[in-house]
Design a protein around this motif. Structure first.
Motif, mmCIF file in Angstrom:
data_model
loop_
_atom_site.group_PDB
_atom_site.id
_atom_site.type_symbol
_atom_site.label_atom_id
_atom_site.label_comp_id
_atom_site.label_asym_id
_atom_site.label_seq_id
_atom_site.Cartn_x
_atom_site.Cartn_y
_atom_site.Cartn_z
ATOM 1 N N MET A 92 3.058 -87.940 -57.814
ATOM 2 C CA MET A 92 3.972 -87.205 -56.942
ATOM 3 C C MET A 92 5.332 -87.890 -56.853
ATOM 4 S SD MET A 92 3.174 -84.430 -55.494
ATOM 5 C CE MET A 92 1.779 -83.349 -55.427
ATOM 6 N N SER A 93 5.301 -89.208 -56.913
ATOM 7 C CA SER A 93 6.540 -89.940 -56.679
ATOM 8 C C SER A 93 7.570 -89.676 -57.778
ATOM 9 C CB SER A 93 6.282 -91.434 -56.566
ATOM 10 O OG SER A 93 5.895 -91.943 -57.826
ATOM 11 N N HIS A 94 7.129 -89.117 -58.899
ATOM 12 C CA HIS A 94 8.099 -88.755 -59.923
ATOM 13 C C HIS A 94 9.031 -87.650 -59.457
ATOM 14 C CE1 HIS A 94 5.217 -90.725 -62.730
ATOM 15 N NE2 HIS A 94 6.345 -91.115 -63.257
ATOM 16 N N PHE A 95 8.637 -86.986 -58.421
ATOM 17 C CA PHE A 95 9.428 -85.847 -57.974
ATOM 18 C C PHE A 95 10.232 -86.142 -56.719
ATOM 19 C CE2 PHE A 95 6.164 -84.188 -60.639
ATOM 20 C CZ PHE A 95 6.850 -83.274 -61.403
ATOM 21 N N ARG A 96 10.286 -87.421 -56.364
ATOM 22 C CA ARG A 96 11.096 -87.756 -55.199
ATOM 23 C C ARG A 96 12.565 -87.609 -55.552
ATOM 24 N NH1 ARG A 96 11.738 -92.255 -52.747
ATOM 25 N NH2 ARG A 96 11.428 -93.414 -54.686
ATOM 26 N N PRO A 97 13.322 -87.012 -54.676
ATOM 27 C CA PRO A 97 14.764 -86.948 -54.947
ATOM 28 C C PRO A 97 15.371 -88.344 -54.871
ATOM 29 C CG PRO A 97 14.268 -86.094 -52.762
ATOM 30 C CD PRO A 97 12.961 -86.341 -53.427
ATOM 31 N N PRO A 98 16.385 -88.612 -55.669
ATOM 32 C CA PRO A 98 17.019 -89.927 -55.601
ATOM 33 C C PRO A 98 17.759 -90.069 -54.280
ATOM 34 C CG PRO A 98 18.255 -88.469 -57.037
ATOM 35 C CD PRO A 98 17.023 -87.738 -56.648
ATOM 36 N N SER A 99 17.685 -91.248 -53.721
ATOM 37 C CA SER A 99 18.348 -91.419 -52.424
ATOM 38 C C SER A 99 19.839 -91.625 -52.648
ATOM 39 C CB SER A 99 17.759 -92.608 -51.678
ATOM 40 O OG SER A 99 18.319 -93.794 -52.185
ATOM 41 N N GLN A 100 20.587 -91.358 -51.591
ATOM 42 C CA GLN A 100 22.040 -91.337 -51.731
ATOM 43 C C GLN A 100 22.630 -92.716 -51.963
ATOM 44 O OE1 GLN A 100 23.071 -88.601 -48.383
ATOM 45 N NE2 GLN A 100 24.995 -88.503 -49.508
ATOM 46 N N SER A 101 21.915 -93.728 -51.504
ATOM 47 C CA SER A 101 22.512 -95.055 -51.535
ATOM 48 C C SER A 101 22.290 -95.768 -52.864
ATOM 49 C CB SER A 101 21.920 -95.883 -50.400
ATOM 50 O OG SER A 101 20.510 -95.858 -50.487
ATOM 51 N N MET A 102 21.783 -95.049 -53.825
ATOM 52 C CA MET A 102 21.459 -95.709 -55.088
ATOM 53 C C MET A 102 22.717 -96.063 -55.880
ATOM 54 S SD MET A 102 18.316 -93.700 -56.734
ATOM 55 C CE MET A 102 16.651 -93.996 -56.209
ATOM 56 N N ILE A 117 7.215 -76.450 -63.222
ATOM 57 C CA ILE A 117 6.682 -77.720 -62.759
ATOM 58 C C ILE A 117 6.938 -77.891 -61.273
ATOM 59 C CG2 ILE A 117 6.943 -80.213 -62.912
ATOM 60 C CD1 ILE A 117 7.636 -79.786 -65.867
ATOM 61 N N LEU A 118 8.152 -77.566 -60.876
ATOM 62 C CA LEU A 118 8.483 -77.751 -59.472
ATOM 63 C C LEU A 118 7.607 -76.873 -58.591
ATOM 64 C CD1 LEU A 118 12.327 -78.152 -59.307
ATOM 65 C CD2 LEU A 118 10.536 -79.848 -59.354
ATOM 66 N N VAL A 119 7.434 -75.655 -59.012
ATOM 67 C CA VAL A 119 6.579 -74.771 -58.222
ATOM 68 C C VAL A 119 5.171 -75.353 -58.145
ATOM 69 C CG1 VAL A 119 5.546 -72.508 -58.123
ATOM 70 C CG2 VAL A 119 7.906 -72.740 -58.777
ATOM 71 N N ARG A 167 16.393 -91.252 -63.456
ATOM 72 C CA ARG A 167 16.513 -90.181 -64.438
ATOM 73 C C ARG A 167 15.573 -90.414 -65.617
ATOM 74 N NH1 ARG A 167 20.335 -86.466 -66.291
ATOM 75 N NH2 ARG A 167 20.265 -86.391 -68.547
ATOM 76 N N ARG A 168 15.582 -91.634 -66.080
ATOM 77 C CA ARG A 168 14.716 -91.977 -67.209
ATOM 78 C C ARG A 168 13.257 -91.754 -66.861
ATOM 79 N NH1 ARG A 168 16.691 -94.953 -71.717
ATOM 80 N NH2 ARG A 168 14.664 -95.575 -72.469
ATOM 81 N N GLU A 169 12.909 -92.187 -65.652
ATOM 82 C CA GLU A 169 11.516 -92.040 -65.230
ATOM 83 C C GLU A 169 11.098 -90.576 -65.214
ATOM 84 O OE1 GLU A 169 9.027 -94.233 -64.577
ATOM 85 O OE2 GLU A 169 10.463 -95.515 -65.630
ATOM 86 N N SER A 174 18.423 -82.679 -59.543
ATOM 87 C CA SER A 174 18.103 -81.499 -58.748
ATOM 88 C C SER A 174 17.011 -80.674 -59.410
ATOM 89 C CB SER A 174 19.352 -80.645 -58.559
ATOM 90 O OG SER A 174 19.814 -80.198 -59.812
ATOM 91 N N LYS A 175 16.876 -80.819 -60.724
ATOM 92 C CA LYS A 175 15.918 -79.948 -61.394
ATOM 93 C C LYS A 175 14.522 -80.507 -61.353
ATOM 94 C CE LYS A 175 18.676 -76.993 -64.117
ATOM 95 N NZ LYS A 175 19.958 -77.380 -64.678
ATOM 96 N N MET A 176 14.391 -81.786 -61.076
ATOM 97 C CA MET A 176 13.042 -82.319 -61.023
ATOM 98 C C MET A 176 12.815 -83.099 -59.738
ATOM 99 S SD MET A 176 11.102 -83.852 -64.292
ATOM 100 C CE MET A 176 9.738 -84.838 -63.749
ATOM 101 N N SER A 177 13.266 -82.529 -58.670
ATOM 102 C CA SER A 177 13.019 -83.144 -57.380
ATOM 103 C C SER A 177 12.613 -82.058 -56.411
ATOM 104 C CB SER A 177 14.284 -83.811 -56.845
ATOM 105 O OG SER A 177 14.787 -84.704 -57.772
#
Lengths: 827, 216
Positions: free
Chosen positions: B94-104, A487-489, B113-115, B200-203
Motif C-alpha cells: 500500500m505504501s507505494h501509493f502514498r502521495p509524496p509529502s510537501q516537504s520533500m 490500479i488506483l481504483v 518516483r522511482r519506487e 498524482s497518477k499513482m497516489s
C-alpha cells in the motif's frame, strides 16, 4: 516596420468607413431627390445606401476588425511581448480616434445587448465545446470554490472597502451609498473568460493552473449575474426595505440561477447528442446544429433569467463527446473549425470595440481616488482571496498548488468585457455616478488586460512556473495512463477508501452503461476506446507522413524502416509472418530469373496492407479478370463534369472515371519513379515480371488458402525489389497473410486503392515507350510529378500534365544504354 | 472502532509507521480493512481479493492482486511469489501509493518516483527478468482493453505491437533491420514515462478516518 504597415492598414480600413459615411448624407439627399421629382425616369444605377446600411456597416466592421487582427498577427516580434488582446484594444483606440475625428461624436460603441447576444455566445460555446473535460471535472471542486466564494469575497471586500474609504474622505464628494458600492463591486468582481483565455492561451502555463483560472472565469458568471441582479434590486428597493426575507431570496436565487442554467445546458446537450444519432442523411448541415442548439440553450437560459454562460458552457461540455463520435469525421472537423472562426472573430471584435468605446468624451468622469483605490483593492483582494482559498484547498489536494502558481492565479484575475457590459447596463436614474463607474470599469479592464497581460509572460518566466508539457501523446503513455487509472481504483477498493478514483470509476461505468448506450450510435460505440483512438490517430498520422514523405521524395517510397525497425518475426513470427517467406521466396526467385539487370533494390510501396485488410476474401481470379476487362473495355476518357450540389461534397462519383485517372496517374508516376530510381531498368521487364508473378501467385493461392490477400501484392510489385520483408511502415500492419482486419484502416478504404492493375496494362504502348525515352534525364523527372499529383482530382489537369509528356517524346534523345532485351517485350 | 482508534499508539503501529511512512491513524484504518478482508485472520490469501465486489470488474485485477503477493514489492532483494501475506506486507504494498509529502527535497521526490515506477514495472514484468517483453506487454494491453468488448484480441495485440515499436524508437533510436528489441528495461521505462506526473497518477489519499463501513 510592422507598426508602420499596421497604421497604414488602419488608415485604409477607416478611410473606407469614413468614405462610406461621407456618402451617407449625399445618398439620402439623392434618394429624396430622386424619389420626389423623377418619378417616371428609371435610374440605371441608384445608390441605395439606406437600404443596405445596417448589414453593410456590420460587415464592414467585421472586416475592419479582422484586418486589425491580421496586421497585429503579421508581426510576431510584437505579439511575443504584448498579448494580442492588448494590441486589439490599442487598435480600437486608434480606430475610435479616427471616428471621433470624423464625426466629433462616438457613433460606435459596444452595447451590452450586442455583446451579450452576439459576441459572447460563440466564445463561450467554443470554450465549452473544446473543454478538456477530464481536467475540468477533476479540478471542479477547486474551480467552484474560487468561482463562488472567491467572487463573493472580491465583490464584498471591494464594495465595503470603497465605502469605507469614502467615509474616510478619500474620494471627495461622491453620492454613492453602500449598496451601490456593493453593486459596483459585484459587477467588477468577476474574472472575465474572454480576457483570461486571450492572455493565458499565449503563455502556456501548466494545465492545472490554466484550468483553475479559466474554469473560475467561466463559472463565476453565475455568481456575477446573481450578485448583480440582487444588488440591482436592492438599490431599487432602497436600504430600509431590505429585510432578511429578501436576502434569503437572493441566496436562493443564486442556486436557481446557477444550477438552472447548467441544467438547461445539460438538457440541450443531451438533446443534441440524441439528435446527432440520426443526422446521417443531412450530413451537410449537421454541424449547424451545434451552433443553433447552443445558441438556443443560451437564449433559453437568458429567457428564464438563468445563467446563460453556464448554460452554453455545459451544453458544450455535455455534448462534445457524443457528437464528435456520432457525426461524420468531416462534420466534426467543420464544427471544430467553424466554432473557432466564430469565437476568434467575436473575441477580436470585442477587444476592438472595447478600445473604441473609450474614445468618447461623454462617458468619462474622472475621480482619481475612486479609480486608483478600485485598482488597488481589486489587486489586493484578489491575491488575498486566492491565497486563502488555495491554502484551504491544499489541505485536501493530492498535488498541492504551490506558491508560484498561486501568484499567477491571482495575477491572472483579468477583468473584461463582461464587467463593462454590466456597467453600461446600470440605470442612471438610480445610480447617479454611473458614468464614474463605467469609466472606472473601463480603466480596470485596460489595466488588467493591457498591463497585466503584458507582464504576465515575463512573470511566468521569472517565477519559473511549470509550463504545459508537450501534449504529444504516445501510445505507450496512453496505455500506461489507462493502467494507472485501473490500479488506483483497485487500490482504493482494496484499501477500502472511497476517493476520487472511486467516484470517477462509478461515473465511467454509469456513462458507459447508460449514457453511451442511449446517446451513441451503436456502430460508433464499438470504437469508443481511448487507447484505440490514439492507436487510430497514430496510424493516420503515420500514413499521412508516409505519403507526405513519399511525395517529397518524388514517389511513394518506403521510408519508415529508417527510424525504428523491430524484427518481431524473430521471436513472435509464428502466427503472423508465416505466409511471408513463401511470397518472398517466390519473388526473389522470380526476380533473379526475370530481371537480373536490376541490381539496386527499390523500396516497395507497401500499400498491400490496406488491400489485404479490405479484400482478403475475394477470389483472385475473378478480380484479375475483372480488372483485365475493365482495362480493355473502358477506354473512353470522359469529360470531367463538376457537378454542383448543395447537399453533397463529392464532385465525381463515376468510379470508372476515377479509376482511369488514378491508373494513369499512378502509371506515369511509377514510371518516372522507376526511371529515376533505377536508371537503367526497363519498365517493360517489370510489367512482364508482374504477369509471371501473378500466375505464380495464383498457383500459390490454390495451394495455400491462407494467402488470401496476396493478389494485391502486385500493387507494390511494380517496384517491389526492396529486400523489405516483415515490417511495414504502418503500425500494426506487419501481419500480412494473417487476414486480420485492422480496424484503423477501415475508414481509409478508398476507391482508388481498389485498382492495383496499372501494371497489368501490358498492351498499352505509349507509357512504356515514353518511359524508355525518359530514362536519360532522370533528375528532371521529379519536377514533372508536381502536375501529375494534382491529376488525381481532375482529368483536366491530368490532360495538361499528360500533354507535355507526349510532346517531349519527339525531342528527347534515345536512352544511351538500353537494356538489350527490352525491345522484344514491347508490343 | 473505538478500540481501534485507541490502539493507535500501539507499539506495532509505531514500528510499522516508521517502516511505511503511514501515520498511526492511517495504519489503524488499514488494519481494520485488512481484518475485514481476511475475515479477522492474520493473513490474506488471493481468494480474499477475489471476494472484493468492486474489484471484480477491474480489467487488471489479477495483476494488481499478484502485486500484493510479489516479494519484490516487500523489499528490494527478494524475488518470487508468496501465497499469503500478513498485515505488514499489505502495508508495504500500500505504501507505494502514498502521495509524496510537501516537504520533500528534489532528491527524495525522485526516489519516490522511482519506487512508484518500479512497482509498476514489476507488475508488467511478470517473469522478473528485468525486461518487459513484447509477450508481457501484449498481455497487459489485452487485459486493459478487455473491458471494452468490441475490440478484439487482434486489435489489442497490434496496439501492443505498435506501442512496442514506439518504445523501441524512443529508447533505442535507430535499429538495424536484423536487430531485435528485447523488451523494455527499467531504465527505458523511466525514460519513457519521463514526462509523467507520476505523483498524482499513482497516489491516492489515505484517509485518517475510517470509511470502511461504506464498503462491502
Amino acid at each position: 516596420m510592422g507598426r508602420g504597415g499596421s497604421v497604414r492598414f488602419w488608415i485604409f480600413g477607416s478611410m473606407l468607413l469614413i468614405g462610406v459615411w461621407g456618402q451617407e448624407p449625399k445618398s439620402e439627399r439623392h434618394d429624396e431627390h430622386g424619389g420626389g421629382s423623377n418619378v417616371s425616369g428609371i435610374s440605371i444605377v441608384s445608390l441605395e445606401w439606406e437600404y443596405v446600411e445596417p448589414p453593410y456597416l456590420v460587415a464592414l466592421w467585421i472586416l475592419v476588425c479582422f484586418l486589425c487582427k491580421l496586421v497585429i498577427e503579421a508581426n510576431h516580434h510584437v505579439t511575443e511581448f504584448i498579448p494580442e488582446s492588448a494590441l486589439l484594444i490599442c487598435s480600437g483606440f486608434i480606430l475610435g480616434g479616427m471616428i471621433w475625428g470624423a464625426d466629433k461624436v462616438q457613433t460606435f460603441r459596444l452595447t451590452p445587448y450586442d455583446f451579450f447576444h452576439y459576441f459572447l455566445p460563440p466564445i463561450i460555446l467554443d470554450t465549452g465545446y473544446s473543454m478538456p473535460n477530464k481536467l475540468f471535472f477533476t479540478n471542479l471542486g477547486g474551480i467552484l470554490i474560487h468561482a463562488i466564494i472567491g467572487t463573493c469575497w472580491n465583490a464584498a471586500s471591494l464594495g465595503l472597502s470603497l465605502w469605507g474609504c469614502q467615509i474616510g474622505g478619500a474620494m471627495g464628494d461622491l453620492n454613492v451609498g453602500l449598496l451601490q458600492y456593493l453593486l459596483f463591486g459585484s459587477l467588477i468582481a468577476a474574472v472575465d473568460p474572454v480576457a483570461v483565455l486571450a492572455v493565458f492561451e499565449q503563455v502556456h502555463v501548466n494545465e492545472v493552473l490554466f484550468i483553475m483560472v479559466f474554469g473560475e472565469s467561466l463559472l463565476n458568471d453565475g455568481v456575477t449575474v446573481v450578485l448583480f441582479n440582487v444588488f440591482n434590486a436592492f438599490v431599487t428597493l432602497g436600504g430600509p426595505r431590505i429585510n432578511a426575507a429578501e436576502i434569503i431570496k437572493g441566496i436562493i436565487s443564486f442556486f436557481v440561477v446557477a444550477f438552472g442554467g447548467s441544467l438547461v445546458g445539460f438538457v440541450f446537450g443531451l438533446l443534441f447528442a440524441l439528435l446527432s444519432r440520426c443526422t446521417k442523411n443531412i450530413q451537410i448541415i449537421e454541424p449547424g446544429f451545434l451552433f443553433i442548439l447552443g445558441y438556443l440553450a443560451y437564449l433559453t437560459a437568458e429567457m428564464l433569467s438563468l445563467s446563460a454562460i453556464l448554460s452554453i458552457v455545459f451544453f458544450g461540455v455535455c455534448c462534445q463527446k457524443y457528437i464528435n463520435a456520432n457525426m461524420d469525421e468531416n462534420s466534426v472537423r467543420t464544427m471544430k473549425c467553424a466554432v473557432k472562426v466564430f469565437a476568434n472573430g467575436a473575441e477580436t471584435m470585442i477587444f476592438v470595440f472595447l478600445g473604441i468605446s473609450a474614445i468618447d468624451k461623454s462617458i468619462w468622469v474622472w475621480n482619481t481616488g475612486f479609480v486608483l483605490l478600485t485598482l488597488l483593492f481589486i489587486l489586493i483582494y484578489r491575491f488575498m482571496g486566492v491565497f486563502f482559498l488555495t491554502w484551504f484547498m491544499n489541505l485536501t489536494r493530492l498535488v498541492p498548488i504551490d506558491y508560484t502558481d498561486q501568484v499567477i492565479m491571482s495575477y491572472g484575475g483579468l477583468r473584461g468585457a463582461v464587467a463593462y457590459g454590466l456597467a453600461v447596463m446600470l440605470d442612471e436614474a438610480k445610480i447617479e455616478e454611473k458614468k464614474l463607474m463605467v469609466s472606472t470599469t473601463l480603466i480596470v479592464v485596460y489595466f488588467t488586460v493591457i498591463l497585466q497581460g503584458v507582464t504576465m509572460k515575463p512573470l511566468v518566466k521569472w517565477l519559473k512556473v511549470k509550463r504545459a508539457a508537450s501534449a504529444e501523446k504516445t501510445l505507450i503513455e496512453k496505455v500506461q495512463n489507462r493502467a494507472f487509472e485501473h490500479i488506483l481504483v483497485a487500490i482504493e477498493d482494496i484499501s477500502g477508501q472511497k476517493g476520487n478514483n472511486y467516484l470517477r470509476n462509478k461515473w465511467f461505468k454509469f456513462e458507459e452503461n447508460w449514457m453511451s448506450r442511449i446517446l451513441l450510435r451503436p456502430s460508433v460505440r464499438e470504437r469508443q476506446d481511448k487507447v484505440f483512438n490514439v492507436f487510430h490517430q497514430l496510424n493516420l498520422k503515420d500514413a499521412m507522413s508516409y505519403v507526405v514523405e513519399g511525395e517529397r521524395r518524388g514517389s511513394l517510397e518506403f521510408i519508415r524502416n529508417e527510424s525504428a525497425f523491430v524484427d518481431f518475426k524473430k521471436k513472435f513470427g509464428e502466427d503472423m509472418t508465416m505466409s511471408m517467406p513463401d511470397i518472398m521466396a517466390d519473388m526473389s526467385d522470380d526476380r533473379s530469373a526475370a530481371s537480373s539487370t536490376r541490381k539496386e533494390s527499390v523500396p516497395s510501396v507497401s500499400l498491400e496492407v490496406h488491400e489485404q485488410a479490405m479484400r482478403g476474401t475475394r477470389a483472385a481470379e475473378g478480380l484479375d479478370s475483372h480488372h483485365l476487362l475493365q482495362q480493355h473495355l473502358y477506354k473512353g476518357r470522359k469529360q470531367h463534369r463538376h457537378r454542383y450540389s448543395r447537399s453533397h461534397f463529392d464532385i465525381n462519383k463515376d468510379e470508372n472515371e476515377i479509376q482511369e485517372i488514378f491508373q494513369r496517374t499512378m502509371k506515369s508516376r511509377l514510371e518516372s519513379f522507376k526511371s529515376g530510381k533505377m536508371g537503367v531498368a526497363p519498365p517493360k521487364t517489370i510489367t512482364k515480371h508482374t504477369r509471371k508473378e501473378q500466375q505464380q501467385k495464383l498457383q500459390n493461392k490454390k495451394s495455400k488458402s491462407r494467402l488470401s490477400g496476396d493478389e494485391d501484392f502486385e500493387f507494390s510489385e511494380g517496384d517491389s525489389a526492396s529486400g523489405y520483408d516483415t515490417s511495414f511502415p504502418v503500425r500494426g500492419g506487419y501481419r500480412p497473410g494473417a487476414g486480420i482486419e485492422n480496424p484503423a484502416f477501415m475508414p481509409d478504404v478508398d476507391l482508388p486503392l481498389q485498382i492495383p492493375p496499372w501494371l497489368e496494362d501490358v498492351d498499352s504502348v505509349a507509357p512504356s515507350q515514353r518511359a524508355q525515352v525518359r530514362l536519360p534525364w532522370t533528375p528532371s523527372n521529379l519536377r514533372r510529378l508536381s502536375p501529375l499529383r494534382i491529376s488525381t482530382r481532375s482529368s483536366d489537369s491530368f490532360n495538361l500534365a499528360e500533354a507535355p509528356g507526349d510532346h517531349q517524346d519527339d525531342q528527347l534523345p534515345p536512352p544511351p544504354t538500353p537494356p538489350p532485351h527490352r525491345d522484344g517485350d514491347v508490343v | 472502532m473505538g478500540t481501534l482508534q485507541s490502539s493507535a499508539g500501539h507499539p506495532l503501529y509505531t514500528e510499522l509507521s516508521e517502516k511505511t511512512g503511514f501515520s498511526a491513524e492511517q495504519i489503524a484504518v488499514l488494519h481494520k480493512r485488512f481484518k475485514q478482508l481476511s475475515h479477522n485472520e492474520d493473513i490474506l490469501r488471493r481468494q480474499h481479493f477475489d471476494e472484493i465486489p468492486d474489484l471484480s470488474c477491474n480489467p487488471i485485477r489479477s495483476q494488481i492482486t499478484e502485486a500484493f503477493f510479489d516479494k519484490r514489492n516487500f523489499s528490494r532483494s527478494n524475488e518470487g511469489k508468496v501465497n499469503e501475506i500478513g498485515f505488514e506486507e499489505f502495508l508495504l504494498v500500500m505504501s507505494h501509493f502514498r502521495p509524496p509529502s510537501q516537504s520533500m527535497t528534489q532528491e527524495q521526490r525522485e526516489n519516490v518516483r522511482r519506487e512508484k515506477l518500479r512497482f509498476l514495472f514489476n507488475m508488467h514484468d511478470t517473469d522478473n527478468d528485468g525486461t518487459i517483453t513484447l509477450e508481457e506487454y501484449r498481455h497487459v494491453v489485452e487485459e486493459l482493453l478487455s473491458r471494452s468488448g468490441a475490440l478484439e484480441k487482434e486489435t489489442a495485440k497490434s496496439i501492443a505491437d505498435a506501442a512496442m515499436l514506439e518504445v523501441a524508437s524512443i529508447s533505442v533510436g535507430h535499429m538495424e533491420p536484423d536487430e531485435f528489441y528485447e523488451g523494455i528495461t527499467f531504465e527505458h521505462f523511466l525514460k519513457l514515462l519521463d514526462g509523467f506526473e507520476i505523483e498524482s497518477k499513482m497516489s491516492i489519499r489515505f484517509l485518517n478516518v475510517d470509511a470502511t463501513t461504506l464498503c462491502k
